[in-house]
Design a protein around this motif. Structure first.
Motif, PDB file in Angstrom:
ATOM      1  N   ILE A 164       0.493  -0.767  -0.084  1.00 39.16           N
ATOM      2  CA  ILE A 164       0.466   0.429   0.055  1.00 39.16           C
ATOM      3  C   ILE A 164       0.666   1.309   0.057  1.00 39.16           C
ATOM      4  O   ILE A 164       0.200   2.507  -0.266  1.00 39.16           O
ATOM      5  CB  ILE A 164      -0.965   0.172   1.579  1.00 39.16           C
ATOM      6  CG1 ILE A 164      -2.359  -1.162   0.851  1.00 39.16           C
ATOM      7  CG2 ILE A 164      -1.707   1.605   1.419  1.00 39.16           C
ATOM      8  CD1 ILE A 164      -2.270  -1.454   2.554  1.00 39.16           C
ATOM      9  N   ASP A 165       2.055   1.307   0.793  1.00 40.55           N
ATOM     10  CA  ASP A 165       2.985   3.080   0.655  1.00 40.55           C
ATOM     11  C   ASP A 165       3.528   2.372   0.107  1.00 40.55           C
ATOM     12  O   ASP A 165       5.047   3.310   0.039  1.00 40.55           O
ATOM     13  CB  ASP A 165       3.799   2.426   2.163  1.00 40.55           C
ATOM     14  CG  ASP A 165       3.716   1.627   2.700  1.00 40.55           C
ATOM     15  OD1 ASP A 165       4.391   0.641   2.420  1.00 40.55           O
ATOM     16  OD2 ASP A 165       4.807   1.562   3.878  1.00 40.55           O
ATOM     17  N   ASN A 166       3.990   1.110  -0.848  1.00 37.59           N
ATOM     18  CA  ASN A 166       5.295   1.437  -2.318  1.00 37.59           C
ATOM     19  C   ASN A 166       6.290   0.865  -1.349  1.00 37.59           C
ATOM     20  O   ASN A 166       7.284   1.816  -2.500  1.00 37.59           O
ATOM     21  CB  ASN A 166       4.355   2.501  -3.128  1.00 37.59           C
ATOM     22  CG  ASN A 166       3.379   1.823  -3.630  1.00 37.59           C
ATOM     23  OD1 ASN A 166       3.532   1.345  -4.575  1.00 37.59           O
ATOM     24  ND2 ASN A 166       2.585   3.248  -3.408  1.00 37.59           N
ATOM     25  N   ASP A 167       6.903   0.295  -0.202  1.00 43.00           N
ATOM     26  CA  ASP A 167       8.450   0.662   0.341  1.00 43.00           C
ATOM     27  C   ASP A 167       8.522  -1.327   0.047  1.00 43.00           C
ATOM     28  O   ASP A 167       9.313  -1.181   0.532  1.00 43.00           O
ATOM     29  CB  ASP A 167       8.373   1.077   1.429  1.00 43.00           C
ATOM     30  CG  ASP A 167       7.477  -0.401   1.949  1.00 43.00           C
ATOM     31  OD1 ASP A 167       6.908  -1.353   1.778  1.00 43.00           O
ATOM     32  OD2 ASP A 167       7.321  -0.277   3.538  1.00 43.00           O
ATOM     33  N   GLY A 168       7.892  -1.707  -1.166  1.00 44.25           N
ATOM     34  CA  GLY A 168       8.245  -3.221  -1.307  1.00 44.25           C
ATOM     35  C   GLY A 168       8.142  -4.987  -0.170  1.00 44.25           C
ATOM     36  O   GLY A 168       8.217  -5.263  -0.986  1.00 44.25           O
ATOM     37  N   ASP A 169       7.348  -3.942   0.273  1.00 47.94           N
ATOM     38  CA  ASP A 169       6.449  -5.038   1.011  1.00 47.94           C
ATOM     39  C   ASP A 169       5.051  -5.136   1.187  1.00 47.94           C
ATOM     40  O   ASP A 169       4.706  -4.437   0.732  1.00 47.94           O
ATOM     41  CB  ASP A 169       7.349  -5.054   2.472  1.00 47.94           C
ATOM     42  CG  ASP A 169       6.712  -4.031   3.119  1.00 47.94           C
ATOM     43  OD1 ASP A 169       5.884  -2.788   3.486  1.00 47.94           O
ATOM     44  OD2 ASP A 169       8.212  -2.916   3.984  1.00 47.94           O
ATOM     45  N   LEU A 170       4.302  -6.456   2.182  1.00 48.80           N
ATOM     46  CA  LEU A 170       3.394  -5.984   1.752  1.00 48.80           C
ATOM     47  C   LEU A 170       2.825  -5.813   3.384  1.00 48.80           C
ATOM     48  O   LEU A 170       3.121  -6.447   4.111  1.00 48.80           O
ATOM     49  CB  LEU A 170       2.324  -8.038   1.520  1.00 48.80           C
ATOM     50  CG  LEU A 170       2.847  -8.138   0.002  1.00 48.80           C
ATOM     51  CD1 LEU A 170       2.769  -9.860   0.533  1.00 48.80           C
ATOM     52  CD2 LEU A 170       2.487  -7.640  -0.220  1.00 48.80           C
ATOM     53  N   ASP A 171       1.140  -4.827   3.232  1.00 47.80           N
ATOM     54  CA  ASP A 171       0.959  -4.376   4.224  1.00 47.80           C
ATOM     55  C   ASP A 171      -0.711  -5.031   4.439  1.00 47.80           C
ATOM     56  O   ASP A 171      -1.306  -6.108   3.832  1.00 47.80           O
ATOM     57  CB  ASP A 171       0.476  -2.555   4.105  1.00 47.80           C
ATOM     58  CG  ASP A 171       1.914  -2.083   4.066  1.00 47.80           C
ATOM     59  OD1 ASP A 171       3.312  -2.584   4.429  1.00 47.80           O
ATOM     60  OD2 ASP A 171       2.172  -1.831   2.397  1.00 47.80           O
TER      61      ASP A 171
END
Length: 444
Positions: free
Chosen positions: A152-159
């Protein structure tokens, strides 16, 4: 059709085959597996290759331990037959599940949300063993009932977005599987949520299906913050569940949204802008549950509806988001949840349903749909090249030995016409190509 017993003849592209496929659509057929995946009150399920063996497994989230047992993980042995994993997941009142790699080690982890205790992530150690994480996520008093995951915040991990009694909670992942609650949005009677990029900016946006009020679309600004787009979609009565996909084939994300009063509404995205218009009709009034899949392999999305009393039905997409009902395929039981993926390794979409504890167990339906029009002339043209030669034999061997070959048309590969592609077809094709006396059969 020209039949040539030579490896050196240039394959022909069959214009007739293309015409037949357009004029005579594939027949949609499903067969019910003799196996059921537990007799539970199944409130949610998720499908993923948990053990990374190349096939899709199923996690069944049980509504309550009192209803025939706790949640279960069913492992696919490769052909759509499942064995119950010995792993236990000691949470009761599990209302939602998501299977994703949450700590970046490539192994799919299991996120369970509970209304009896804080929610938990169970981490996969890569050997098929799951260990409960130390973090308690949220509170049972918030009454969480559904989870959606994405970056969701486009940092490479799953929220995680968790729908609960207080609204929709946004939990951001620190990349190790530890989650922080950063905001709560859309306070109100949230019924269901769905994440999808609706305006082509690569950020995951949010469709919110409310209970007894119109639905809304919230746009992601790229940093994990959502803003209401101002659209009010649908009726102020009833509740339902959305499913997303390119329903009209124009390259953007549309929604099929069930509603317990109106039935299924198709919301069409206008030129990938995130602005939606009603397609103008309803499927199966009173249907809250909906699923999307390409049932017949023709490249567009068909619809499954789950009605509380009328059972589960399939609707074929006839083009541009128009639908026609398909005859009885699935059972009459009420589907509490629907999962669509390939379970038996034949590259088409099968279906698993989550049922209540009195409906006989959670069934799997295998997709047996065959395009009878793709076979032009005679059977035996395994690779659909337009001729029958040694390259068809090579393709059939690769398919039967698990070499990775995918059949363009199962009818043409069914050389002996017995209804299943197996070693009998290989024997028939060898006999034909070596002059053993076998005569190729005409197509249906």
């Amino acid at each position: 059709m020209k039949v040539v017993k030579s490896l050196f003849v240039v394959p022909l592209i069959s214009i007739i085959s293309t015409f037949c496929q357009a004029a005579c659509p594939p027949e949609i057929t499903f067969s019910k597996s003799p196996q059921t995946l537990g007799v539970l009150r199944t409130f949610a399920l998720d499908v993923a290759d948990v053990d990374l063996d190349g096939d899709n497994d199923v996690f069944v989230a049980s509504y309550h331990d009192n209803y025939f047992g706790p949640s279960q993980l069913w492992l696919n042995i490769g052909d759509g037959t499942f064995s119950l994993s010995p792993e236990s997941f000691p949470l009761s009142d599990v209302h939602g599940v998501a299977i994703r790699d949450l700590n970046g080690d490539t192994y799919p982890d299991i996120f369970l949300i509970s209304q009896a205790s804080p929610s938990k992530v169970f981490f996969n150690d890569g050997t098929g063993t799951f260990l409960a994480g130390s973090q308690d996520i949220g509170m049972a008093a918030d009454l969480p009932f559904l989870i959606e995951m994405g970056d969701i915040d486009n940092d490479g991990d799953l929220d995680a977005l968790i729908a609960c009694g207080v609204g929709i909670q946004l939990w951001l992942n620190d990349s190790t599987g530890v989650f922080t609650l950063t905001s709560t949005l859309a306070a109100g009677r949230v019924g269901c949520i769905n994440l999808a990029d609706v305006n082509g900016d690569t950020y995951l946006d949010l469709f919110i299906a409310f209970s007894d009020q119109p639905d809304e679309v919230w746009l992601n600004d790229g940093s994990g913050s959502f803003m209401n787009s101002g659209q009010t979609l649908g009726s102020s009565a009833g509740y339902g569940y959305p499913a997303s996909g390119d329903i009209d084939g124009d390259g953007d994300i549309d929604f099929a949204v069930g509603n317990s009063v109106q039935g299924v509404t198709i919301w069409l995205n206008q030129n990938n802008t995130g602005t939606f218009v009603d397609a103008g009709f309803y499927l199966e009034p009173g249907t809250p549950r909906v699923g999307l899949l390409d049932a017949d392999g023709d490249g567009d999305l068909d619809i499954i509806t789950g009605h509380p009393t009328n059972g589960t039905k399939l609707w074929k997409n006839t083009g541009s988001a128009s639908f026609s009902p398909v005859g009885p395929i699935f059972g009459s039981a009420r589907a509490l949840c629907i999962g669509c993926t390939d379970f038996d390794g034949d590259s088409d979409n099968d279906v698993v349903f989550g049922y209540g504890e009195t409906d006989g167990g959670n069934p799997i339906y295998f997709n047996e749909s065959a395009d009878t029009c793709c076979c032009v002339g005679v059977r035996g043209n395994v690779n659909a090249s337009g001729i029958v030669d040694l390259s068809d034999l090579s393709a059939l061997v690769s398919y039967l030995t698990g070499g990775g070959y995918m059949l363009p048309c199962s009818v043409e590969a069914n050389v002996n016409g017995a209804g299943i592609v197996d070693l009998g077809d290989l024997s028939a094709l060898v006999s034909y190509l070596t002059g053993g006396g076998y005569s190729l059969q005409n197509c249906p």
